[in-house]
Design a protein around this motif. Sequence first.
Motif, mmCIF file in Angstrom:
data_model
loop_
_atom_site.group_PDB
_atom_site.id
_atom_site.type_symbol
_atom_site.label_atom_id
_atom_site.label_comp_id
_atom_site.label_asym_id
_atom_site.label_seq_id
_atom_site.Cartn_x
_atom_site.Cartn_y
_atom_site.Cartn_z
ATOM 1 N N ARG A 28 0.840 -1.217 -0.087
ATOM 2 C CA ARG A 28 0.086 0.085 -0.025
ATOM 3 C C ARG A 28 0.929 1.210 -0.060
ATOM 4 N NH1 ARG A 28 -2.797 -1.107 4.098
ATOM 5 N NH2 ARG A 28 -4.683 -1.798 3.010
ATOM 6 N N TYR A 29 0.805 1.996 -1.072
ATOM 7 C CA TYR A 29 1.907 3.188 -1.222
ATOM 8 C C TYR A 29 1.360 4.103 -2.050
ATOM 9 C CZ TYR A 29 3.573 0.900 -5.515
ATOM 10 O OH TYR A 29 3.825 0.341 -6.718
ATOM 11 N N TRP A 30 2.038 5.385 -2.266
ATOM 12 C CA TRP A 30 1.777 6.054 -3.267
ATOM 13 C C TRP A 30 2.844 5.876 -4.651
ATOM 14 C CZ3 TRP A 30 -1.818 9.940 -3.667
ATOM 15 C CH2 TRP A 30 -2.507 10.265 -2.587
ATOM 16 N N ARG A 61 -0.862 8.408 -7.242
ATOM 17 C CA ARG A 61 -1.787 7.678 -6.780
ATOM 18 C C ARG A 61 -1.795 6.679 -5.851
ATOM 19 N NH1 ARG A 61 -6.369 4.843 -9.392
ATOM 20 N NH2 ARG A 61 -7.302 3.539 -7.732
ATOM 21 N N PHE A 62 -2.724 6.491 -4.921
ATOM 22 C CA PHE A 62 -2.572 5.692 -3.681
ATOM 23 C C PHE A 62 -3.244 4.478 -3.833
ATOM 24 C CE2 PHE A 62 -3.397 4.203 0.732
ATOM 25 C CZ PHE A 62 -2.127 4.257 1.231
ATOM 26 N N PHE A 102 -6.257 9.998 -4.579
ATOM 27 C CA PHE A 102 -6.279 9.219 -3.241
ATOM 28 C C PHE A 102 -6.559 7.628 -2.973
ATOM 29 C CE2 PHE A 102 -6.148 13.779 -2.334
ATOM 30 C CZ PHE A 102 -5.319 14.030 -1.452
ATOM 31 N N PRO A 114 -10.500 7.643 1.910
ATOM 32 C CA PRO A 114 -9.588 8.308 0.984
ATOM 33 C C PRO A 114 -10.398 9.749 0.498
ATOM 34 C CG PRO A 114 -10.738 6.660 -0.274
ATOM 35 C CD PRO A 114 -10.949 6.487 1.198
ATOM 36 N N CYS A 150 5.322 8.707 2.097
ATOM 37 C CA CYS A 150 4.133 8.001 2.830
ATOM 38 C C CYS A 150 2.798 8.611 2.835
ATOM 39 C CB CYS A 150 4.716 7.912 4.347
ATOM 40 S SG CYS A 150 6.227 7.199 4.469
ATOM 41 N N ALA A 151 2.818 9.886 2.814
ATOM 42 C CA ALA A 151 1.525 10.594 3.011
ATOM 43 C C ALA A 151 1.121 11.948 2.185
ATOM 44 C CB ALA A 151 1.062 10.798 4.316
ATOM 45 N N TYR A 155 -2.685 11.963 4.143
ATOM 46 C CA TYR A 155 -3.339 10.807 3.996
ATOM 47 C C TYR A 155 -2.334 9.930 3.243
ATOM 48 C CZ TYR A 155 -6.425 7.197 2.305
ATOM 49 O OH TYR A 155 -7.028 5.984 1.984
ATOM 50 N N CYS A 160 3.340 3.223 5.851
ATOM 51 C CA CYS A 160 4.261 3.627 4.676
ATOM 52 C C CYS A 160 4.669 2.478 3.921
ATOM 53 C CB CYS A 160 5.522 4.476 5.418
ATOM 54 S SG CYS A 160 6.324 5.428 4.028
#
Length: 209
Positions: A28-30, A61-62, A102, A114, A150-151, A155, A160
């Motif tokens: 789970r990441y950006w 994009r998350f 998000f 999100p 991480c955010a 968000y 992270c």
Amino acid sequence: MIRRAALLAILAGLLLATTSPAHATGYRYWSFWDRTGTTWTYATQGPSTAVPSDGDVQGFRFAVSEDSSDATKPRGRASFATICAHTPTQAGRKRVALVIDFGTAADAPSGERPPVRRDACAVVDRDATTAEALAAVAKPLRYGTNALLCAISGYPQAGCGEAVTGAKKPATAEKKHDGGPSLGLWAGAAAVLALAAAATWQARRRRDA
């Protein structure tokens, strides 16, 4: 009998493969993207080292993805002319269009929702990095080790790049048949059944001879 048992074991394996969903570990990441024309391309540099030019469009994009090859792209149409339409040029500075997606509730950490996807036109120094452009329009930012983003805009609140087990892997087959197993696997199972029947017949024939 041994040969027939082996064939039946193969058959069981084939049938299990047709009914067991493919799962894998995702993260789970950006993810960070560059846009050329109407195409998003996974960025080859991180936002802390990338230096965009005036007029560039970049996106974040998350989502939960296994790696860069299956990372989820930012949604929506994005163009510099649209995003920066109401942001005038400034001497000695550049404008960078940013798309911040998000993601969906399915990819959100437990207990978080999100925010709505947004576009922003950052006005920064000519030598500013993408991270600096992002900080100009989407604070607070949060970074982890090795400058990992991480955010964005706070968000998500925690985590992270953590691993997400049981993430469903997208199907790679060109065609599905009503959500069931592929015809090729069923054909293979039928072939194994035919071989098992032939082996049984031969065994009986030798025994009766």
